[in-house]
Design a protein around this motif. Structure first.
Motif, PDB file in Angstrom:
ATOM      1  N   MET A 288       0.836  -1.197   0.000  1.00 36.33           N
ATOM      2  CA  MET A 288       0.000   0.000   0.000  1.00 36.33           C
ATOM      3  C   MET A 288       0.870   1.246   0.000  1.00 36.33           C
ATOM      4  N   VAL A 289       0.403   2.261  -0.702  1.00 33.35           N
ATOM      5  CA  VAL A 289       1.135   3.532  -0.736  1.00 33.35           C
ATOM      6  C   VAL A 289       0.407   4.517   0.157  1.00 33.35           C
ATOM      7  N   GLN A 290       1.121   5.069   1.122  1.00 28.33           N
ATOM      8  CA  GLN A 290       0.494   6.073   1.995  1.00 28.33           C
ATOM      9  C   GLN A 290       0.611   7.440   1.336  1.00 28.33           C
ATOM     10  N   LEU A 291      -0.521   7.987   0.891  1.00 34.00           N
ATOM     11  CA  LEU A 291      -0.551   9.308   0.245  1.00 34.00           C
ATOM     12  C   LEU A 291      -0.781  10.388   1.310  1.00 34.00           C
ATOM     13  N   PRO A 292      -0.379  11.625   1.082  1.00 36.93           N
ATOM     14  CA  PRO A 292       0.331  12.099  -0.098  1.00 36.93           C
ATOM     15  C   PRO A 292       1.814  11.747  -0.075  1.00 36.93           C
ATOM     16  N   LEU A 293       2.410  11.663  -1.267  1.00 35.62           N
ATOM     17  CA  LEU A 293       3.844  11.427  -1.382  1.00 35.62           C
ATOM     18  C   LEU A 293       4.563  12.775  -1.377  1.00 35.62           C
ATOM     19  N   PRO A 294       5.860  12.778  -1.040  1.00 39.29           N
ATOM     20  CA  PRO A 294       6.619  14.024  -1.170  1.00 39.29           C
ATOM     21  C   PRO A 294       6.543  14.537  -2.611  1.00 39.29           C
ATOM     22  N   ALA A 295       6.621  15.864  -2.774  1.00 36.85           N
ATOM     23  CA  ALA A 295       6.354  16.504  -4.072  1.00 36.85           C
ATOM     24  C   ALA A 295       7.244  15.992  -5.207  1.00 36.85           C
ATOM     25  N   HIS A 296       8.488  15.560  -4.870  1.00 33.41           N
ATOM     26  CA  HIS A 296       9.417  15.160  -5.939  1.00 33.41           C
ATOM     27  C   HIS A 296       9.149  13.731  -6.436  1.00 33.41           C
ATOM     28  N   ILE A 297       8.211  13.028  -5.820  1.00 30.69           N
ATOM     29  CA  ILE A 297       7.907  11.647  -6.256  1.00 30.69           C
ATOM     30  C   ILE A 297       6.580  11.646  -7.010  1.00 30.69           C
ATOM     31  N   SER A 298       6.561  11.030  -8.191  1.00 35.17           N
ATOM     32  CA  SER A 298       5.345  11.002  -9.003  1.00 35.17           C
ATOM     33  C   SER A 298       4.350  10.001  -8.427  1.00 35.17           C
ATOM     34  N   GLU A 299       3.206  10.531  -7.984  1.00 36.74           N
ATOM     35  CA  GLU A 299       2.149   9.683  -7.420  1.00 36.74           C
ATOM     36  C   GLU A 299       1.656   8.697  -8.477  1.00 36.74           C
ATOM     37  N   LYS A 300       1.502   9.221  -9.700  1.00 36.69           N
ATOM     38  CA  LYS A 300       1.008   8.395 -10.807  1.00 36.69           C
ATOM     39  C   LYS A 300       1.951   7.210 -11.058  1.00 36.69           C
ATOM     40  N   ALA A 301       3.262   7.509 -11.134  1.00 42.44           N
ATOM     41  CA  ALA A 301       4.231   6.446 -11.420  1.00 42.44           C
ATOM     42  C   ALA A 301       4.226   5.383 -10.319  1.00 42.44           C
ATOM     43  N   VAL A 302       4.140   5.829  -9.066  1.00 39.32           N
ATOM     44  CA  VAL A 302       4.171   4.876  -7.945  1.00 39.32           C
ATOM     45  C   VAL A 302       2.895   4.028  -7.934  1.00 39.32           C
ATOM     46  N   LEU A 303       1.740   4.675  -8.077  1.00 40.13           N
ATOM     47  CA  LEU A 303       0.479   3.920  -8.025  1.00 40.13           C
ATOM     48  C   LEU A 303       0.384   2.926  -9.177  1.00 40.13           C
ATOM     49  N   GLU A 304       0.885   3.334 -10.339  1.00 44.60           N
ATOM     50  CA  GLU A 304       0.788   2.450 -11.509  1.00 44.60           C
ATOM     51  C   GLU A 304       1.782   1.295 -11.462  1.00 44.60           C
ATOM     52  N   SER A 305       2.737   1.358 -10.522  1.00 39.74           N
ATOM     53  CA  SER A 305       3.712   0.271 -10.418  1.00 39.74           C
ATOM     54  C   SER A 305       3.168  -0.887  -9.579  1.00 39.74           C
ATOM     55  N   ILE A 306       2.016  -0.700  -8.945  1.00 37.28           N
ATOM     56  CA  ILE A 306       1.430  -1.766  -8.111  1.00 37.28           C
ATOM     57  C   ILE A 306       0.648  -2.723  -9.002  1.00 37.28           C
ATOM     58  N   LEU A 307       0.810  -4.023  -8.762  1.00 37.96           N
ATOM     59  CA  LEU A 307       0.011  -5.003  -9.508  1.00 37.96           C
ATOM     60  C   LEU A 307      -1.461  -4.794  -9.188  1.00 37.96           C
ATOM     61  N   PRO A 308      -2.336  -4.664 -10.195  1.00 35.10           N
ATOM     62  CA  PRO A 308      -3.756  -4.428  -9.906  1.00 35.10           C
ATOM     63  C   PRO A 308      -4.362  -5.455  -8.951  1.00 35.10           C
ATOM     64  N   CYS A 309      -3.884  -6.719  -8.999  1.00 34.49           N
ATOM     65  CA  CYS A 309      -4.459  -7.731  -8.096  1.00 34.49           C
ATOM     66  C   CYS A 309      -3.947  -7.587  -6.658  1.00 34.49           C
ATOM     67  N   LYS A 310      -2.960  -6.708  -6.433  1.00 33.66           N
ATOM     68  CA  LYS A 310      -2.495  -6.419  -5.064  1.00 33.66           C
ATOM     69  C   LYS A 310      -2.879  -4.999  -4.638  1.00 33.66           C
ATOM     70  N   ASP A 311      -3.621  -4.312  -5.496  1.00 36.44           N
ATOM     71  CA  ASP A 311      -3.950  -2.901  -5.270  1.00 36.44           C
ATOM     72  C   ASP A 311      -5.159  -2.789  -4.338  1.00 36.44           C
ATOM     73  N   VAL A 312      -4.954  -3.126  -3.059  1.00 35.22           N
ATOM     74  CA  VAL A 312      -6.070  -3.187  -2.105  1.00 35.22           C
ATOM     75  C   VAL A 312      -6.676  -1.810  -1.807  1.00 35.22           C
ATOM     76  N   ASP A 313      -5.959  -0.735  -2.153  1.00 32.84           N
ATOM     77  CA  ASP A 313      -6.519   0.615  -2.001  1.00 32.84           C
ATOM     78  C   ASP A 313      -7.437   0.972  -3.167  1.00 32.84           C
ATOM     79  N   GLY A 314      -7.332   0.230  -4.275  1.00 34.62           N
ATOM     80  CA  GLY A 314      -8.175   0.507  -5.440  1.00 34.62           C
ATOM     81  C   GLY A 314      -7.817   1.790  -6.177  1.00 34.62           C
ATOM     82  N   PHE A 315      -6.544   2.186  -6.106  1.00 31.81           N
ATOM     83  CA  PHE A 315      -6.129   3.443  -6.741  1.00 31.81           C
ATOM     84  C   PHE A 315      -5.553   3.254  -8.145  1.00 31.81           C
ATOM     85  N   HIS A 316      -5.213   1.999  -8.518  1.00 26.54           N
ATOM     86  CA  HIS A 316      -4.625   1.758  -9.840  1.00 26.54           C
ATOM     87  C   HIS A 316      -5.657   2.073 -10.927  1.00 26.54           C
TER      88      HIS A 316
END
Ligand code: NDP
Length: 189
Positions: free
Chosen positions: A1-29
């Motif tokens: 799980m990714v705890q949002l918000p991320l620090p400004a220099h880290i791309s939220e989109k890139a991090v969220l999209e790196s999670i396998l959808p079948c492990k994306d228990v937050d449902g953010f992918h």
């Protein structure tokens, strides 16, 4: 799980999209967000899923009701709107550019507030007898937890209202645990 918000220099989109959808228990992918938008099976974010569970278990009818959601974030407001549509509510999504917020909110049979603004909603925003769901979490001037709704002011006008703390928060955690179990089951297949 990714705890949002991320620090400004880290791309939220890139991090969220790196999670396998079948492990994306937050449902953010985007795959899970897309599944929700198109009515397919997928992981639903815990907070809006918890609100639906809360309404169902409290016997609050959603079908055909006017539902106003204040807030349009990807985490709460947008998935909340999709879920209420799936329950056949008539849905309005308000945001910071909405004109006459008070009038818009007053139309609601079910008012769901996720604006991130302390005590934004007072009784003037609430139709008598409406169900009021408060997603916001803040600390007031006495360091006590409070929500986006001024509970003491609204409680006499509302037909039902969630407190902060002890309302939506525990439901979010329960739904997240449910998603974790579902994910584990899927991975075992
Ligand atoms: P965001 O800040 O991402 O989104 C807030 C939304 O509210 C935006 O769409 C914004 O509009 C809108 N908004 C802000 N001010 C106003 C206003 N004055 N009138 C109308 N709309 C307004 O917040 P989140 O959705 O992530 O979270 C909302 C709240 O819920 C926070 O207090 C957060 O801490 C809490 N929260 C609680 C959870 C729980 O488990 N109980 C879980 C997740 C969040 P615009 O898009 O135009 O900027």
């Amino acid at each position: 799980m990714v705890q949002l918000p991320l620090p400004a220099h880290i791309s939220e989109k890139a991090v969220l999209e790196s999670i396998l959808p079948c492990k994306d228990v937050d449902g953010f992918h985007p795959i899970n967000a897309g599944a929700l938008a198109t009515g397919e099976k997928g992981f639903v974010p815990g907070t809006p899923a918890g609100v639906i569970e809360l309404l169902k278990r409290s016997g609050i009818e959603m079908e055909g009701k006017e539902c106003v959601i204040v807030g349009r974030s990807n985490i709460v407001g947008k998935p909340m709107a999709q879920l209420m549509l799936a329950e056949n509510a008539t849905v309005t999504v308000a945001h910071s550019k909405t004109q006459n917020l008070q009038e818009v909110c007053k139309r609601a049979d079910i008012l769901i507030v996720a604006a991130g603004k302390k005590k934004l909603i007072t009784k003037e925003f609430v139709k008598p007898g409406a169900t009021v769901i408060d997603v916001g979490i803040h600390r007031d001037e006495n360091n006590k937890l409070c929500g986006d709704v001024d509970f003491d002011d609204v409680v006499s006008a509302a037909g039902a209202i969630t407190p902060v703390p002890g309302g939506v928060g525990p439901m979010t955690i329960a739904m997240l645990m449910l998603n974790c179990l579902e994910s584990k089951k899927m991975l075992q297949k």
